[in-house]
Write a protein that holds these residues in place. Structure first.
Motif, mmCIF file in Angstrom:
data_model
loop_
_atom_site.group_PDB
_atom_site.id
_atom_site.type_symbol
_atom_site.label_atom_id
_atom_site.label_comp_id
_atom_site.label_asym_id
_atom_site.label_seq_id
_atom_site.Cartn_x
_atom_site.Cartn_y
_atom_site.Cartn_z
ATOM 1 N N LYS A 18 0.640 -1.094 -0.122
ATOM 2 C CA LYS A 18 0.189 0.325 -0.316
ATOM 3 C C LYS A 18 1.133 1.395 -0.039
ATOM 4 C CE LYS A 18 -2.138 -1.138 3.885
ATOM 5 N NZ LYS A 18 -2.147 -2.248 4.474
ATOM 6 N N ASP A 35 -0.150 7.759 5.391
ATOM 7 C CA ASP A 35 -0.270 6.657 5.763
ATOM 8 C C ASP A 35 -0.335 6.742 6.833
ATOM 9 O OD1 ASP A 35 0.699 4.153 7.306
ATOM 10 O OD2 ASP A 35 3.064 4.700 6.666
ATOM 11 N N THR A 36 -1.948 6.084 7.196
ATOM 12 C CA THR A 36 -2.849 6.264 8.330
ATOM 13 C C THR A 36 -2.136 5.279 8.952
ATOM 14 O OG1 THR A 36 -4.428 5.010 7.854
ATOM 15 C CG2 THR A 36 -4.483 6.837 7.175
ATOM 16 N N GLY A 37 -1.666 4.341 8.779
ATOM 17 C CA GLY A 37 -0.578 2.954 9.556
ATOM 18 C C GLY A 37 -0.005 3.903 10.335
ATOM 19 N N ARG A 92 8.972 2.055 13.316
ATOM 20 C CA ARG A 92 8.901 0.158 11.761
ATOM 21 C C ARG A 92 9.429 -0.496 12.493
ATOM 22 N NH1 ARG A 92 5.506 1.332 8.255
ATOM 23 N NH2 ARG A 92 4.455 3.756 8.947
ATOM 24 N N SER A 100 0.981 -2.201 16.926
ATOM 25 C CA SER A 100 -0.342 -1.065 16.653
ATOM 26 C C SER A 100 -0.933 -1.843 16.197
ATOM 27 C CB SER A 100 0.761 -0.317 15.166
ATOM 28 O OG SER A 100 1.091 -1.565 14.124
ATOM 29 N N ALA A 104 -5.186 0.152 17.675
ATOM 30 C CA ALA A 104 -5.996 -0.337 16.655
ATOM 31 C C ALA A 104 -6.904 -0.665 17.325
ATOM 32 C CB ALA A 104 -5.186 -0.520 14.763
ATOM 33 N N ARG A 110 -9.361 4.761 18.325
ATOM 34 C CA ARG A 110 -9.430 5.085 16.606
ATOM 35 C C ARG A 110 -10.755 6.691 17.010
ATOM 36 N NH1 ARG A 110 -8.352 0.765 14.029
ATOM 37 N NH2 ARG A 110 -8.730 2.464 11.618
ATOM 38 N N GLY A 130 -4.747 2.609 4.631
ATOM 39 C CA GLY A 130 -4.618 1.957 5.812
ATOM 40 C C GLY A 130 -5.850 0.914 5.731
ATOM 41 N N ASP A 132 -8.902 1.628 6.978
ATOM 42 C CA ASP A 132 -10.707 1.585 7.082
ATOM 43 C C ASP A 132 -11.068 3.565 5.774
ATOM 44 O OD1 ASP A 132 -9.635 3.385 8.850
ATOM 45 O OD2 ASP A 132 -10.980 3.550 10.340
ATOM 46 N N ARG A 188 -11.589 -6.936 14.494
ATOM 47 C CA ARG A 188 -11.183 -6.462 15.504
ATOM 48 C C ARG A 188 -13.471 -6.139 15.822
ATOM 49 N NH1 ARG A 188 -8.190 -2.602 13.215
ATOM 50 N NH2 ARG A 188 -8.679 -1.686 11.462
HETATM 51 O O1 DC Z 1 0.035 -0.139 8.030
HETATM 52 P P1 DC Z 1 0.388 -0.157 8.697
HETATM 53 O O2 DC Z 1 0.745 -2.098 8.723
HETATM 54 O O3 DC Z 1 1.642 0.998 9.036
HETATM 55 O O4 DC Z 1 -0.665 -0.108 10.743
HETATM 56 C C1 DC Z 1 0.327 -0.524 11.152
HETATM 57 C C2 DC Z 1 -1.193 -0.945 11.899
HETATM 58 O O5 DC Z 1 -2.432 0.172 12.220
HETATM 59 C C3 DC Z 1 -2.239 -1.855 11.284
HETATM 60 O O6 DC Z 1 -1.639 -3.574 11.714
HETATM 61 C C4 DC Z 1 -3.668 -1.817 12.003
HETATM 62 C C5 DC Z 1 -4.341 -0.400 12.675
HETATM 63 N N1 DC Z 1 -4.433 0.373 11.107
HETATM 64 C C6 DC Z 1 -5.884 0.646 10.987
HETATM 65 O O7 DC Z 1 -6.540 0.044 12.291
HETATM 66 N N2 DC Z 1 -6.727 1.590 10.721
HETATM 67 C C7 DC Z 1 -6.279 2.506 9.830
HETATM 68 N N3 DC Z 1 -6.656 3.021 8.892
HETATM 69 C C8 DC Z 1 -4.772 1.807 9.005
HETATM 70 C C9 DC Z 1 -3.762 1.652 10.311
#
Ligand code: DC
Length: 221
Positions: A18, A35-37, A92, A100, A104, A110, A130, A132, A188
């Protein structure tokens, strides 16, 4: 002519490409990328720093209340600041990655991050990736994509990426971590990872990143 700038939502499981895809799509469209993660990782980092136990909901909410989290989208990267300090390069590690997806699943986390994400995309001209984005954060955007690929391919790509960074990694461990994270992200209760009904499904198992990017950009244009 004024060209309206949109939000492009790119969702999908861990290790599906992504981030690289989103950066390239943003570059092609002249958009920024978010990048919302990284935001969930930032919260995980803060909780680790503060020694927050995820079972201690009161403490967790207090820490979130006092947390100043800033997102600075730049052309080809996203900077994350906590309390004014740039923590982008600290997010990272394997520990933060695992934590994370646990963080989440917490409603208060959230809720805290929803507004930050909506604000970051409010003016449009953003590729946001992300889990969602198409289902919860920007459900009204007409540009939604859901990336997928086989678990073998995802683990291998992540392995090669980390190896390329000189990290000492084991393929079977990466695969196991990805499976565990997928399970948590899909399972979840709040905002689980799933494809929005109107999202275009792009399976990258047998195609190159370039083809994925071309596919997404051509659908948008
Ligand atoms: O994309 P990433 O691997 O960096 O995301 C890290 C964690 O964040 C991933 O395991 C789930 C959570 N996440 C989420 O629940 N909703 C998002 N929009 C982005 C990431």
């Amino acid at each position: 002519m004024v060209v309206r700038k949109h939000v492009v939502a790119i969702d999908g499981p861990a290790g599906v490409g992504k981030t690289s895809t989103s950066k390239l799509v943003a570059g092609r469209l002249g958009y920024v990328y978010v990048d919302t993660g990284a935001l969930y990782r930032a919260v995980a980092w803060k909780f680790l720093q503060e020694g927050v136990k995820l079972s201690d909901k009161k403490r967790l909410r207090d820490v979130l209340k006092g947390m100043s989290l800033q997102v600075k989208p730049e052309r080809n990267r996203l900077r994350i600041l906590i309390g004014g300090k740039d923590v982008t390069n600290r997010l990272r590690s394997r520990k933060i990655t695992g934590l994370s997806s646990k963080v989440a699943a917490i409603a208060a986390v959230r809720k805290f991050l929803v507004e930050i994400q909506r604000k970051a995309g409010k003016k449009g001209g953003v590729v946001m990736e992300g889990r969602d984005i198409g289902t919860v954060i920007f459900p009204a955007t007409p540009y939604k994509f859901f990336l997928t690929a086989s678990i073998e391919m995802r683990a291998m790509r992540r392995y090669l990426e980390l190896k390329g960074q000189g990290r000492d990694v084991v393929l079977s461990e990466i695969k196991r971590d990805i499976i565990a994270r997928d399970r948590r992200d899909r399972g979840r209760k709040i905002s689980p990872l799933r494809r929005a009904k109107d999202a275009v499904l792009v399976d990258s198992t047998n195609i190159t990143m370039r083809e994925v990017v071309n596919c997404i950009v051509s659908k948008i244009k």
